[in-house]
Design a protein around this motif. Sequence first.
Motif, PDB file in Angstrom:
ATOM      1  N   THR A 205       0.849  -1.189   0.000  1.00 30.38           N
ATOM      2  CA  THR A 205       0.000   0.000   0.000  1.00 30.38           C
ATOM      3  C   THR A 205       0.884   1.237   0.000  1.00 30.38           C
ATOM      4  O   THR A 205       2.086   1.157   0.276  1.00 30.38           O
ATOM      5  N   GLU A 206       0.317   2.373  -0.303  1.00 28.84           N
ATOM      6  CA  GLU A 206       1.083   3.611  -0.391  1.00 28.84           C
ATOM      7  C   GLU A 206       1.320   4.223   0.988  1.00 28.84           C
ATOM      8  O   GLU A 206       0.550   4.014   1.926  1.00 28.84           O
ATOM      9  N   THR A 207       2.394   4.965   1.079  1.00 32.93           N
ATOM     10  CA  THR A 207       2.692   5.742   2.272  1.00 32.93           C
ATOM     11  C   THR A 207       2.858   7.199   1.867  1.00 32.93           C
ATOM     12  O   THR A 207       3.523   7.502   0.872  1.00 32.93           O
ATOM     13  N   THR A 212       4.001   7.624   9.879  1.00 34.80           N
ATOM     14  CA  THR A 212       5.107   7.077  10.666  1.00 34.80           C
ATOM     15  C   THR A 212       5.328   5.632  10.261  1.00 34.80           C
ATOM     16  O   THR A 212       4.380   4.833  10.215  1.00 34.80           O
ATOM     17  N   LEU A 213       6.573   5.284   9.959  1.00 33.81           N
ATOM     18  CA  LEU A 213       6.922   3.939   9.526  1.00 33.81           C
ATOM     19  C   LEU A 213       7.659   3.204  10.637  1.00 33.81           C
ATOM     20  O   LEU A 213       8.592   3.733  11.233  1.00 33.81           O
ATOM     21  N   GLY A 214       7.223   1.970  10.894  1.00 30.32           N
ATOM     22  CA  GLY A 214       7.908   1.094  11.842  1.00 30.32           C
ATOM     23  C   GLY A 214       8.503  -0.089  11.103  1.00 30.32           C
ATOM     24  O   GLY A 214       7.886  -0.630  10.182  1.00 30.32           O
ATOM     25  N   ARG A 230       5.538  -1.192   8.580  1.00 27.41           N
ATOM     26  CA  ARG A 230       4.135  -0.869   8.835  1.00 27.41           C
ATOM     27  C   ARG A 230       3.997   0.636   9.034  1.00 27.41           C
ATOM     28  O   ARG A 230       4.865   1.270   9.628  1.00 27.41           O
ATOM     29  N   LYS A 231       2.901   1.180   8.541  1.00 26.47           N
ATOM     30  CA  LYS A 231       2.672   2.606   8.747  1.00 26.47           C
ATOM     31  C   LYS A 231       1.697   2.801   9.886  1.00 26.47           C
ATOM     32  O   LYS A 231       0.703   2.073  10.034  1.00 26.47           O
ATOM     33  N   ASN A 232       2.019   3.779  10.724  1.00 27.82           N
ATOM     34  CA  ASN A 232       1.180   4.160  11.862  1.00 27.82           C
ATOM     35  C   ASN A 232       0.856   2.964  12.746  1.00 27.82           C
ATOM     36  O   ASN A 232      -0.256   2.823  13.284  1.00 27.82           O
TER      37      ASN A 232
END
Length: 245
Positions: A205-207, A212-214, A230-232
Amino acid sequence: MEKTGEYKRYCASYLVNSKGKLTYSALGNELLNCAGIHANERGFGRKTTSDGTYGWVLSRLVMEMNDMPGEYEDFTLRTWVESIYRTFTNRNFEILNHKGHSIGFARSVWAMIEMEKRQAVDLLSMHGENMAASVDAEKECPIDKMSHIRVHAETPIVQNAVKWSDIDINQHVNSMKYTEHIFDLFSLQWHEAHPTRRFEIAYMTETRYGDTLGYYMDEVNEKEYVIEIRKNDTTPVVHSRIIFA
């Protein structure tokens, strides 16, 4: 026009790592650039929809290298379309060093999206005739396709916010920026002792700017690692695998 495009490239000093070799992120950018040139030359590139309505996005990329071009060396990229389906296409690459010897291959999967709706378009309807003329299903690409990646880690080893320099013309994080961030998970000392043999990355998926990226990582064995971004804290964005020599 030949189905396979062949493009001369140059390994400038700003593209190499601490050992004087082309980085995987720099190689990835060169592959993406030549993919665009090849598509534009054959009538199904971004320039054919220059009003900005549509754009190509990378879905998966695998690079497997026995060696890398060195600083100030010329090298050659060959690229061809392996197959085309309704909403995605498989494109392959061969990398040759300054002596013309094959030193690696890459596989990639692409989709074209309608930029405003962020939805994949029907490639056969838009570009079927032009793309079909470039398909070479018989040309060999001897590396394995993308593997299935599952990451079990529950705690990120690092987190960072998406910044302006991460964003590309499609208004999302540039595909090779993820690659840079993944390689940064390993120390200078590790990279000095362990050249990368194979790198895989899949985009789910897009960011966007401000997310925030983990980064979550599992060690498969002493030379193989799988990573999930993972985002957020919730949504998987990227799956990746690195195999070191």
